[in-house]
Design a protein around this motif. Structure first.
Motif, mmCIF file in Angstrom:
data_model
loop_
_atom_site.group_PDB
_atom_site.id
_atom_site.type_symbol
_atom_site.label_atom_id
_atom_site.label_comp_id
_atom_site.label_asym_id
_atom_site.label_seq_id
_atom_site.Cartn_x
_atom_site.Cartn_y
_atom_site.Cartn_z
ATOM 1 N N ARG A 82 0.520 -1.053 0.285
ATOM 2 C CA ARG A 82 0.029 0.331 0.355
ATOM 3 C C ARG A 82 1.135 1.162 0.382
ATOM 4 N N SER A 83 1.794 0.968 0.800
ATOM 5 C CA SER A 83 2.791 2.416 1.051
ATOM 6 C C SER A 83 3.490 2.781 -0.334
ATOM 7 N N GLU A 128 1.589 3.769 -3.183
ATOM 8 C CA GLU A 128 1.265 5.368 -2.976
ATOM 9 C C GLU A 128 3.168 6.615 -3.028
ATOM 10 N N TYR A 131 2.765 6.320 -7.540
ATOM 11 C CA TYR A 131 2.193 7.336 -7.997
ATOM 12 C C TYR A 131 2.195 8.790 -7.449
ATOM 13 N N GLN A 142 -3.203 0.347 -9.753
ATOM 14 C CA GLN A 142 -3.475 1.176 -8.681
ATOM 15 C C GLN A 142 -4.401 -0.347 -7.830
ATOM 16 N N SER A 192 -1.414 15.310 -3.657
ATOM 17 C CA SER A 192 -0.456 15.360 -4.277
ATOM 18 C C SER A 192 -0.045 16.895 -3.840
ATOM 19 N N THR A 196 4.923 11.480 2.659
ATOM 20 C CA THR A 196 5.276 10.234 2.322
ATOM 21 C C THR A 196 6.419 9.489 2.569
#
Lengths: 365, 122
Positions: free
Chosen positions: A50-51, A54, A57, A101, A281, A290
């Protein structure tokens, strides 16, 4: 006669329960503790996926937007016709990325779910190893003991009555026979009670050992390969030589983030948000947040690997100790290995818990 | 595609993406050139993510299949747990039965004492 019968019962019972090694109360308790400690924490290996989503992306957005800043002038000045090429392009790519994703999110959930059958199995191992069965028996034996004591305390009174009867000239044989019978019955009752409790406890412990041996021996190969697979997947994200991009590259993007946020990018933001993606973002300071999340997730991933490896080692040692005979020398050695690995697992579980808590706090910000 | 091949390809793609990123830093390139590099980078990046996704899916499916044997063992453990409870219950009842036997013994002892007393009187 009656005493002889009781001796026969004891002998036969001893034969039945002997020759089949069982685990001690301490051994049972340590297996139970191993199970309870593992069950306390939910391992979430999916967090690292999951991280990473991020990060990927963010990498995508930063790279794309850095070069598309000149196009934003065209959008702002309405200098391009219906749909700027770069905008349409960006939109299509973002949609394509959204599907990717989602695929990664499903993979993260599936990875977490793999641990559920293991957790269930370990919890049941703990139930079967539990000492509650024998504790229940000891409660009965306490009541039993007090009944015996009460019964046995009657005997001296009856001896006095019998002696008085003899002194009063009653037929000695009659009184003596009655007295002997009373004594025999009381003794027999005490033997039966003690044997019932002792046999019961040993029998239950033997059955526990048998059930644990079958389960642990049968599951050991599967546990071994499943842990290897999970560690392999976590390696993809935590290994320094991994093909996944690392956080170090993002430090150079800070000046770009500032540039993007100062531009008037209303239409671009609307386009991105209409594709179902947040425009968080564009907030300054995202990279450092992040970075924290990634570092925590990687730390959690590394600690999770250690828990899994310690768990595999503990389970393997337990299987070997049950196979060899827990009370024998080689069984005791393997049991000691199991205790060491179980302790390591418990320490590493505490580490995972620490990182999970910090990650939760970071995600809530 | 085998897993090890996927990892090799991902490593190669990561390397290419890094090289493109270095090229993009070059101030001598004008925007159209950078745009082309950008498009190339996007394609490579999406390819990288797709391969990673496929690799994860395959590994997770293989591992998930291995957990089915654990489910059967868990069922057997549940049954063993229920049996042990049953056995402990029966032993507990047997111990209580002995308790009753002791009570009866006490009564028979009292009765025998009474008989002895009566015998002396008679």
């Amino acid at each position: 006669m009656k005493l002889l019968l009781q001796c026969k019962i004891v002998f036969v019972s001893l034969l039945l329960v002997s020759g089949c090694a069982s685990l001690t109360e301490t051994q049972m308790k340590s297996i139970s503790t191993f199970s309870h400690e593992y069950s306390k924490l939910t391992l979430t290996p999916g967090n690292i996926i999951r991280s990473n989503i991020e990060v990927q992306y963010l990498d995508h957005k930063l790279t794309v937007n850095k070069d598309r800043v000149p196009d934003l002038d065209k959008i702002r000045n309405k200098a391009c016709a219906t749909g700027c090429d770069s905008l349409t392009e960006m939109f299509n790519e973002l949609v394509e990325y959204k599907e990717l994703q989602e695929a990664h999110v499903r993979a993260a959930q599936a990875l977490d779910a793999i641990l559920k059958p293991i957790k269930n199995y370990i919890a049941l191992l703990g139930s079967v190893a539990d000492t509650d069965y024998n504790e229940g028996l000891s409660e009965s034996s306490q009541a039993l003991a007090s009944s015996f004591n009460a019964a046995l305390s009657e005997i001296p009174k009856n001896i006095t009555s019998a002696k008085n009867a003899i002194n009063a000239g009653a037929a000695k044989t009659t009184v003596e026979n009655v007295f002997m019978a009373k004594n025999d019955i009381a003794k027999a009752s005490s033997y039966i009670g003690t044997i019932t409790y002792w046999l019961g406890k040993v029998y239950v412990r033997q059955q526990q050992t048998k059930a644990l041996k079958i389960a642990v021996t049968a599951s050991n190969p599967a546990i071994s390969t499943i842990v290897d697979d999970l560690v392999g997947i976590l390696d993809i994200y935590t290994d320094e030589k991994s093909p996944i991009r690392t956080i170090a590259k993002y430090k150079k993007y800070k000046p770009i983030m500032k540039q993007i946020t100062t531009e008037k990018t209303l239409k671009l933001r609307n386009t991105i948000s209409s594709a179902g993606l947040t425009d968080s973002s564009y907030k300054e300071g995202l990279i450092s947040e992040t970075e924290i999340k990634i570092k925590l997730a990687i730390s959690e991933g590394v600690a999770t690997k250690k828990v899994l490896e310690a768990f595999k080692k503990a389970h393997n040692s337990l299987a070997l100790s049950l196979e060899k005979d827990p009370s024998g020398e080689s069984g005791k050695v393997k049991y000691a290995d199991f205790l060491d690995s179980a302790q390591t697992m418990i320490e590493e579980l505490k580490e995972v818990g620490k990182f999970q808590k910090k990650l939760e706090e970071a995600l809530l910000k | 595609m085998a897993g090890s091949e996927r990892i090799k390809i991902m490593k190669a793609l990561t390397k290419l993406i890094d090289e493109i990123d270095e090229l993009r830093e070059n101030e001598d390139y004008d925007y159209p050139a950078k745009k082309n590099l950008n498009q190339c980078r996007q394609k490579l990046w999406i390819m990288h993510q797709s391969i990673l996704s496929a690799e994860l899916d395959e590994r997770i499916a293989i591992t998930k299949a291995k957990t089915t044997s654990l489910a059967k063992i868990a069922q057997d453990l549940k049954a063993a747990d229920a049996r042990l409870n049953g056995v402990a219950e029966k032993i507990s009842q047997a111990a209580k039965a002995v308790d009753k036997l002791v009570e009866m013994t006490k009564k028979s002892v009292e009765l025998a004492a009474t008989v002895a007393k009566i015998a002396t009187v008679l």
